[in-house]
Scaffold this active site. Structure first.
Site, PDB file in Angstrom:
ATOM      1  N   GLU A  12      15.803  -5.670   0.818  1.00 46.36           N
ATOM      2  CA  GLU A  12      14.861  -4.929  -0.038  1.00 46.36           C
ATOM      3  C   GLU A  12      15.109  -5.219  -1.518  1.00 46.36           C
ATOM      4  O   GLU A  12      14.177  -5.283  -2.310  1.00 46.36           O
ATOM      5  CB  GLU A  12      15.040  -3.417   0.191  1.00 46.36           C
ATOM      6  CG  GLU A  12      14.098  -2.818   1.214  1.00 46.36           C
ATOM      7  CD  GLU A  12      12.703  -2.567   0.651  1.00 46.36           C
ATOM      8  OE1 GLU A  12      11.887  -3.511   0.654  1.00 46.36           O
ATOM      9  OE2 GLU A  12      12.425  -1.439   0.237  1.00 46.36           O
ATOM     10  N   SER A  22       7.559  -3.779   3.130  1.00 47.66           N
ATOM     11  CA  SER A  22       8.707  -4.651   2.827  1.00 47.66           C
ATOM     12  C   SER A  22       9.965  -4.122   3.516  1.00 47.66           C
ATOM     13  O   SER A  22      10.752  -4.887   4.056  1.00 47.66           O
ATOM     14  CB  SER A  22       8.928  -4.788   1.319  1.00 47.66           C
ATOM     15  OG  SER A  22       9.146  -3.532   0.732  1.00 47.66           O
ATOM     16  N   SER A  66       0.822  -1.220   0.000  1.00 44.14           N
ATOM     17  CA  SER A  66       0.000   0.000   0.000  1.00 44.14           C
ATOM     18  C   SER A  66       0.849   1.260   0.000  1.00 44.14           C
ATOM     19  O   SER A  66       0.350   2.343   0.294  1.00 44.14           O
ATOM     20  CB  SER A  66      -0.910   0.017   1.237  1.00 44.14           C
ATOM     21  OG  SER A  66      -1.722  -1.107   1.242  1.00 44.14           O
ATOM     22  N   ASP A 104      13.270   3.685   1.546  1.00 46.78           N
ATOM     23  CA  ASP A 104      12.319   3.080   2.496  1.00 46.78           C
ATOM     24  C   ASP A 104      13.046   2.442   3.680  1.00 46.78           C
ATOM     25  O   ASP A 104      12.685   2.659   4.845  1.00 46.78           O
ATOM     26  CB  ASP A 104      11.471   2.003   1.801  1.00 46.78           C
ATOM     27  CG  ASP A 104      10.478   2.591   0.824  1.00 46.78           C
ATOM     28  OD1 ASP A 104      10.495   3.811   0.617  1.00 46.78           O
ATOM     29  OD2 ASP A 104       9.671   1.816   0.258  1.00 46.78           O
ATOM     30  N   GLY A 123       5.581   1.046   2.940  1.00 49.19           N
ATOM     31  CA  GLY A 123       6.900   0.489   3.242  1.00 49.19           C
ATOM     32  C   GLY A 123       6.891  -0.779   4.075  1.00 49.19           C
ATOM     33  O   GLY A 123       7.801  -0.995   4.874  1.00 49.19           O
TER      34      GLY A 123
END
Ligand SMILES: Nc1ncnc2c1ncn2[C@@H]1O[C@H](COP(=O)(O)OP(=O)(O)OP(=O)(O)O)[C@@H](O)[C@H]1O
Ligand SMILES: C[C@@](O)(CCO)CC(=O)[O-]
Length: 250
Positions: free
Chosen positions: A193, A147, A142, A204, A145
């Site tokens: 990431e 992940s 969404s 992020d 962040g």
């Protein structure tokens, strides 16, 4: 011994996507967190498996460490203090371990998170048995962040139980890592990431690691210190997106 780490989600205030191509972006952490609990079994537990429980997703994984050794025989000397990238051969080998767990089709999107866990875990702790539990307050896919928060919380918990970080285990409640330890958490989280995102800018994981607000450009971080809490209204449209696919399309 058991540790619990938490890492916040983020909101990008300016420069989303453009930051992947070297523009400046500004991001702030938000007060929704992903939590990772990690513990090693004692010899009397007689448990020779690496376990991952994604509690909110109702998914439990278990790999005998012997099987991990078979599939990943060349881990070499794992070095928590030197973050390294996951090679394509290692991704392929880890994918085998993930596929053997038969994730139901409806939850297959989580497999990149599971792959990232196996990469970070084996890179930092090698073939040691352990139990890891993940819970999160963040909606997935969404733009908040999830992940990165997962990668930062994994890295923080894994490093907390490594020789690279010294913690006061008599302390109750949350402890903050020092700057050099945060740097290490951030580097490992960025490597994680890359597995989930493909080509992340690093903004992020960086804002999730350091918190507060940051200005970010081509890997360069400027911490923006403010004593004034920023109030933001975030609306969840419940229309998910896959950031890896979005970034790849630019
Ligand atoms: N709590 C979690 N448990 C397992 N996997 C997770 C969890 N949180 C995130 N993930 C992994 O991260 C993926 C979502 O990452 P994605 O980058 O698409 O979205 P996001 O990080 O929420 O949004 P953005 O990167 O745009 O801010 C999931 O498909 C899953 O693989
Ligand atoms: C879309 C993007 O700009 C932020 C994702 O939250 C990608 C990135 O910077 O890695």
């Amino acid at each position: 011994m058991e540790v619990r780490a938490r890492a916040p989600g983020k909101i990008i205030l300016a420069g989303e996507h453009a930051v992947v191509h070297g523009s400046t972006a500004v991001a702030a952490s938000i007060d929704l967190y992903t939590y990772v609990t990690l513990g090693f079994p004692t010899p009397s537990d007689n448990d020779d498996t690496l376990k991952l429980h994604l509690k909110d997703m109702d998914l439990e994984f278990s790999w005998p460490v012997g099987r991990i050794k078979e599939v990943l025989p060349d881990l070499g000397s794992h070095a928590a203090s030197s973050p390294s990238s996951c090679s394509s051969e290692t991704i392929k080998a880890i994918t085998t371990l993930v596929e053997e767990q038969n994730i139901p089709e409806a939850k297959i999107g989580l497999s990149s998170g599971v792959t990232t866990f196996l990469w970070l875990y084996t890179s930092i702790h090698g073939y040691k048995p352990a139990k890891t539990v993940v819970t999160s307050e963040l909606p997935l896919g969404s733009g908040l962040g999830s992940s990165a928060a997962l990668c930062v919380a994994f890295s923080a918990a894994l490093l907390a139980l490594s020789d690279s970080v010294t913690l006061d285990f008599s302390h109750q409640g949350w402890q903050m890592f020092g700057d050099s330890e945060l740097d290490l958490v951030n580097k490992w989280a960025f490597e994680g990431e890359k597995i989930i995102h493909g080509k992340p800018s690093g903004i992020d994981n960086t804002v999730s690691t350091y918190g507060n607000m940051i200005k970010f450009r081509s890997g360069e971080l400027t911490r923006i210190k403010t004593n004034m809490p920023l109030k933001m209204l975030i609306t969840n449209t419940k229309v998910g997106r896959n950031t890896k696919a979005l970034v790849a399309s630019f």
